[in-house]
Design an enzyme around this catalytic site. Structure first.
Site, PDB file in Angstrom:
ATOM      1  N   THR A 164     -26.404 -15.695  -2.713  1.00 53.71           N
ATOM      2  CA  THR A 164     -27.403 -15.937  -1.560  1.00 53.71           C
ATOM      3  C   THR A 164     -28.659 -15.276  -1.934  1.00 53.71           C
ATOM      4  O   THR A 164     -29.729 -16.028  -2.035  1.00 53.71           O
ATOM      5  CB  THR A 164     -26.957 -15.619  -0.206  1.00 53.71           C
ATOM      6  OG1 THR A 164     -25.776 -16.370   0.118  1.00 53.71           O
ATOM      7  CG2 THR A 164     -27.960 -16.166   0.868  1.00 53.71           C
TER       8      THR A 164
ATOM      9  N   GLU B 147     -35.095  -1.861   1.008  1.00 53.86           N
ATOM     10  CA  GLU B 147     -35.696  -2.553   2.286  1.00 53.86           C
ATOM     11  C   GLU B 147     -34.854  -3.682   2.982  1.00 53.86           C
ATOM     12  O   GLU B 147     -34.605  -3.785   4.013  1.00 53.86           O
ATOM     13  CB  GLU B 147     -37.084  -2.966   1.869  1.00 53.86           C
ATOM     14  CG  GLU B 147     -37.816  -3.592   3.122  1.00 53.86           C
ATOM     15  CD  GLU B 147     -38.330  -2.461   4.221  1.00 53.86           C
ATOM     16  OE1 GLU B 147     -39.089  -1.685   3.870  1.00 53.86           O
ATOM     17  OE2 GLU B 147     -37.667  -2.657   4.993  1.00 53.86           O
TER      18      GLU B 147
ATOM     19  N   LYS C 165     -25.841  -0.160   9.122  1.00 54.99           N
ATOM     20  CA  LYS C 165     -27.387  -0.503   9.113  1.00 54.99           C
ATOM     21  C   LYS C 165     -27.949   0.822  10.092  1.00 54.99           C
ATOM     22  O   LYS C 165     -28.905   1.292   9.843  1.00 54.99           O
ATOM     23  CB  LYS C 165     -27.926  -1.704   9.704  1.00 54.99           C
ATOM     24  CG  LYS C 165     -27.700  -2.787   8.819  1.00 54.99           C
ATOM     25  CD  LYS C 165     -27.531  -4.276   9.190  1.00 54.99           C
ATOM     26  CE  LYS C 165     -27.492  -5.378   8.336  1.00 54.99           C
ATOM     27  NZ  LYS C 165     -27.079  -6.613   8.934  1.00 54.99           N
TER      28      LYS C 165
HETATM   29  P1  NAP Z   1     -22.857 -13.449  -2.183  1.00 54.31           P
HETATM   30  O1  NAP Z   1     -23.766 -14.591  -1.938  1.00 54.31           O
HETATM   31  O2  NAP Z   1     -21.443 -13.202  -1.942  1.00 54.31           O
HETATM   32  O3  NAP Z   1     -23.390 -13.342  -3.739  1.00 54.31           O
HETATM   33  C1  NAP Z   1     -22.805 -12.166  -4.556  1.00 54.31           C
HETATM   34  C2  NAP Z   1     -23.101 -12.176  -5.984  1.00 54.31           C
HETATM   35  O4  NAP Z   1     -22.459 -11.046  -6.540  1.00 54.31           O
HETATM   36  C3  NAP Z   1     -22.509 -13.294  -6.820  1.00 54.31           C
HETATM   37  O5  NAP Z   1     -23.264 -13.879  -7.557  1.00 54.31           O
HETATM   38  C4  NAP Z   1     -21.165 -12.733  -7.439  1.00 54.31           C
HETATM   39  O6  NAP Z   1     -20.855 -13.416  -8.613  1.00 54.31           O
HETATM   40  C5  NAP Z   1     -21.814 -11.448  -7.795  1.00 54.31           C
HETATM   41  N1  NAP Z   1     -20.637 -10.352  -7.908  1.00 54.31           N
HETATM   42  C6  NAP Z   1     -19.835  -9.980  -6.881  1.00 54.31           C
HETATM   43  N2  NAP Z   1     -18.921  -9.219  -7.341  1.00 54.31           N
HETATM   44  C7  NAP Z   1     -19.222  -9.156  -8.721  1.00 54.31           C
HETATM   45  C8  NAP Z   1     -18.708  -8.129  -9.708  1.00 54.31           C
HETATM   46  N3  NAP Z   1     -17.716  -7.485  -9.292  1.00 54.31           N
HETATM   47  N4  NAP Z   1     -19.355  -8.287 -10.834  1.00 54.31           N
HETATM   48  C9  NAP Z   1     -20.296  -9.107 -11.123  1.00 54.31           C
HETATM   49  N5  NAP Z   1     -20.847  -9.836 -10.316  1.00 54.31           N
HETATM   50  C10 NAP Z   1     -20.254  -9.810  -9.088  1.00 54.31           C
HETATM   51  O7  NAP Z   1     -23.657 -12.259  -1.678  1.00 54.31           O
HETATM   52  P2  NAP Z   1     -25.042 -12.116  -0.942  1.00 54.31           P
HETATM   53  O8  NAP Z   1     -24.926 -12.603   0.574  1.00 54.31           O
HETATM   54  O9  NAP Z   1     -26.240 -12.696  -1.858  1.00 54.31           O
HETATM   55  O10 NAP Z   1     -25.233 -10.612  -0.742  1.00 54.31           O
HETATM   56  C11 NAP Z   1     -25.456  -9.500  -1.654  1.00 54.31           C
HETATM   57  C12 NAP Z   1     -25.698  -8.300  -1.033  1.00 54.31           C
HETATM   58  O11 NAP Z   1     -26.949  -8.376  -0.426  1.00 54.31           O
HETATM   59  C13 NAP Z   1     -24.579  -7.616  -0.020  1.00 54.31           C
HETATM   60  O12 NAP Z   1     -24.702  -6.155  -0.465  1.00 54.31           O
HETATM   61  C14 NAP Z   1     -25.094  -7.975   1.102  1.00 54.31           C
HETATM   62  O13 NAP Z   1     -24.557  -7.116   2.001  1.00 54.31           O
HETATM   63  C15 NAP Z   1     -26.568  -7.708   1.157  1.00 54.31           C
HETATM   64  N6  NAP Z   1     -27.364  -8.703   2.167  1.00 54.31           N
HETATM   65  C16 NAP Z   1     -27.032  -9.968   2.139  1.00 54.31           C
HETATM   66  C17 NAP Z   1     -27.843 -10.634   3.060  1.00 54.31           C
HETATM   67  C18 NAP Z   1     -27.673 -12.164   3.362  1.00 54.31           C
HETATM   68  O14 NAP Z   1     -28.249 -12.490   4.244  1.00 54.31           O
HETATM   69  N7  NAP Z   1     -26.715 -12.582   2.478  1.00 54.31           N
HETATM   70  C19 NAP Z   1     -28.694 -10.000   3.629  1.00 54.31           C
HETATM   71  C20 NAP Z   1     -29.099  -8.347   3.650  1.00 54.31           C
HETATM   72  C21 NAP Z   1     -28.217  -7.883   2.763  1.00 54.31           C
HETATM   73  P3  NAP Z   1     -20.640 -15.147  -8.444  1.00 54.31           P
HETATM   74  O15 NAP Z   1     -21.660 -15.835  -8.127  1.00 54.31           O
HETATM   75  O16 NAP Z   1     -20.124 -15.369  -9.962  1.00 54.31           O
HETATM   76  O17 NAP Z   1     -19.612 -15.129  -7.493  1.00 54.31           O
HETATM   77  N1  HSE Z   2     -24.167 -10.290   7.162  1.00 55.00           N
HETATM   78  C1  HSE Z   2     -25.576  -9.659   7.717  1.00 55.00           C
HETATM   79  C2  HSE Z   2     -25.867 -10.073   8.756  1.00 55.00           C
HETATM   80  C3  HSE Z   2     -26.560 -10.143   6.396  1.00 55.00           C
HETATM   81  O1  HSE Z   2     -25.464 -11.220   9.332  1.00 55.00           O
HETATM   82  O2  HSE Z   2     -26.938  -9.485   9.341  1.00 55.00           O
HETATM   83  C4  HSE Z   2     -27.638  -9.223   6.599  1.00 55.00           C
HETATM   84  O3  HSE Z   2     -27.353  -7.918   6.657  1.00 55.00           O
END
Ligand code: NAP
Ligand code: HSE
Length: 430
Positions: free
Chosen positions: A15, A132, A208
């Site tokens: 994402t 951030e 957080k």
């Molecule tokens: P996500 O959609 O689950 O994507 C995770 C990505 O990491 C995927 O591309 C996955 O590969 C890759 N990955 C996971 N484990 C791996 C490993 N062991 N080796 C290599 N690649 C790996 O996660 P996300 O929602 O983008 O979140 C990413 C980070 O941002 C997290 O720490 C989350 O807490 C943080 N975050 C997310 C949001 C949000 O709104 N989603 C907001 C703030 C912070 P594949 O694509 O091949 O599965």
């Molecule tokens: N899973 C987290 C949320 C993503 O719902 O707020 C943003 O940190």
């Protein structure tokens, strides 16, 4: 950084990674005007190379499933960790710093759990470890605490810090949806963590909050001592009753400081309809804080999702690309921050909401209010909802301010009465 082209490796392309890549493509000229640098995503690390990707950053981007391809590439300037999880991400960040690369991460779980070690390493190597996006998605709260409010002491922070939980509660409130349907919608929209337990049990908000405490107070708060209650047991009935009484239920993360001691927690709470945080709905987050010089400040914005979170990640990349001072990762000069001095969480004082489930028979109200009186809890409102005579009925109490400790011991006594037929539901009122 002296170079004109800044090479980025994205570790994770889900994402947030995809959102970030889209913004870099869309705003490339704008970014160059502001930084004088061209941001190029040269490597993307993923788990599954066979997965069909909806977006490819550019012709120069090479995908890999081997972290060594990033670590061994001397051309990469910044590693952007967007994988999530603890061990692999920690290892990657550590090795990236040791290879002389700056790191940007959105990984609040890792920073809350292992931040002190990683910040110490970045400090020793004089490298940036920026984050951030780790708190409140697109809201620039890290920069605000680290720089804009650096001269203030911060007596209180109250935040809605989890987009998934806020989205679920908002859907349940506005559409009378059940918990499961609302959670599924949050997952489909990319708000939820890979493990949504982190969102619904309050742990993500706790991570957080620990990061905000570090920035606001310059201390490490031990996560295992942070009281955390999530929303998985919030019932539609309490949402409806709260609404009748003029309140909404929100998952709140809060820290208060008095004479150097911190009182912190994550808990669902009732907010009066006219509370400034009551209108923060859907995936939106908000941070309401007080500075001893600036007074109250409220930040509001999208707390999750691809572009809002990508926007925050990009701000860190651009700050590093511009060559800003990079040793200021925590906002404090120390290599290791001291531990926080804590106030016993049960000493918190607030108003309270109770929903008792009781048999409808004589003496119930007087027995319950007697116990409340003995515990110095003063009742502000009491309403018994209609039910079949002799059957179970909900009885709602709203109290004046009382200490949590007194509330817990009163409830222990009340729930022992034979006419109480289910554990009493209790929430604080902000
Ligand atoms: P996500 O959609 O689950 O994507 C995770 C990505 O990491 C995927 O591309 C996955 O590969 C890759 N990955 C996971 N484990 C791996 C490993 N062991 N080796 C290599 N690649 C790996 O996660 P996300 O929602 O983008 O979140 C990413 C980070 O941002 C997290 O720490 C989350 O807490 C943080 N975050 C997310 C949001 C949000 O709104 N989603 C907001 C703030 C912070 P594949 O694509 O091949 O599965
Ligand atoms: N899973 C987290 C949320 C993503 O719902 O707020 C943003 O940190």
């Amino acid at each position: 950084m002296e170079k004109k082209v800044i090479n980025l490796a994205l570790a994770g392309f889900g994402t947030v990674g995809t959102g970030l890549a889209r913004i870099i493509r869309e705003n490339r000229d704008w970014i160059e005007r502001r930084t004088g640098k061209d941001l190029v995503i040269t490597r993307v690390l993923v788990r599954d190379l066979t997965k069909v990707r909806s977006f490819i950053p550019g012709p120069e981007t090479r995908f890999t499933d081997d972290p060594r391809d990033i670590l061994a590439d001397p051309e990469i300037d910044i590693v952007v960790e967007l994988m999530g999880g603890l061990d692999t991400a920690q290892e990657l960040i550590k090795k990236s710093l040791e290879s002389g690369k700056h790191v940007v991460t959105a990984n609040k779980a890792l920073l809350a759990e292992k931040g002190s070690e990683l910040f110490a390493l970045a400090h020793d190597l004089n490298l940036g470890l920026y984050y951030e996006a780790s708190v409140a998605g697109g809201i620039p709260i890290i920069q605000t605490l680290k720089d804009s409010l650096a001269g203030n002491r911060i007596p209180s922070i109250t935040g809605i810090l989890n987009g998934t939980a806020n989205f679920i509660l908002s859907e349940m409130t506005a559409k009378d949806q059940d918990f499961g349907t609302a959670l599924k919608a949050a997952q489909d929209k990319g708000y939820a963590e890979a493990d949504p337990t982190l969102d619904i049990e309050g742990l993500d908000a706790a991570h957080k909050l620990a990061i905000l405490i570090r920035l606001a107070h310059g201390v490490d708060y031990p996560l295992q001592k942070l009281p955390v209650q999530g929303i998985s047991r919030v019932k539609a009935l309490d949402i409806a009753l709260a609404r009748e009484f003029g309140y909404v239920i929100k998952l709140i993360a809060q820290v208060k400081e008095k004479s150097g001691y911190l009182q912190a927690g994550v808990f669902p709470a009732l907010l009066p309809d006219d509370h400034i945080l009551a209108k923060v709905d859907g995936p939106f987050n908000s941070v309401l804080l007080k500075g001893n010089a600036v007074g109250p400040i409220m930040l509001y914005g999208q707390g999750a999702g691809d572009l809002p979170t990508g926007s925050a990640v990009l701000s860190d990349i651009m700050a590093l690309a511009k060559g800003n001072s990079v040793v200021d990762n925590t906002g404090f000069r120390e290599r290791l921050l001291p531990g926080a001095d804590l106030v016993e969480p049960d000493l918190a004082v607030s108003r309270h909401y109770f929903r008792m489930t009781a048999q409808d028979k004589p003496g119930v109200l007087s027995a319950v209010s007697g116990v409340m009186g003995e515990h110095n809890i003063s009742i502000a409102q009491a309403v018994q909802k209609p039910g079949p005579q002799g059957g179970d009925v909900p009885i709602v109490f709203v109290t004046h301010r009382a200490q949590l400790k007194a509330v817990y011991s009163a409830l222990k006594v009340i729930d022992e009465f034979d006419f109480i037929t289910a554990p009493t539901v209790h929430y604080r009122i902000l």
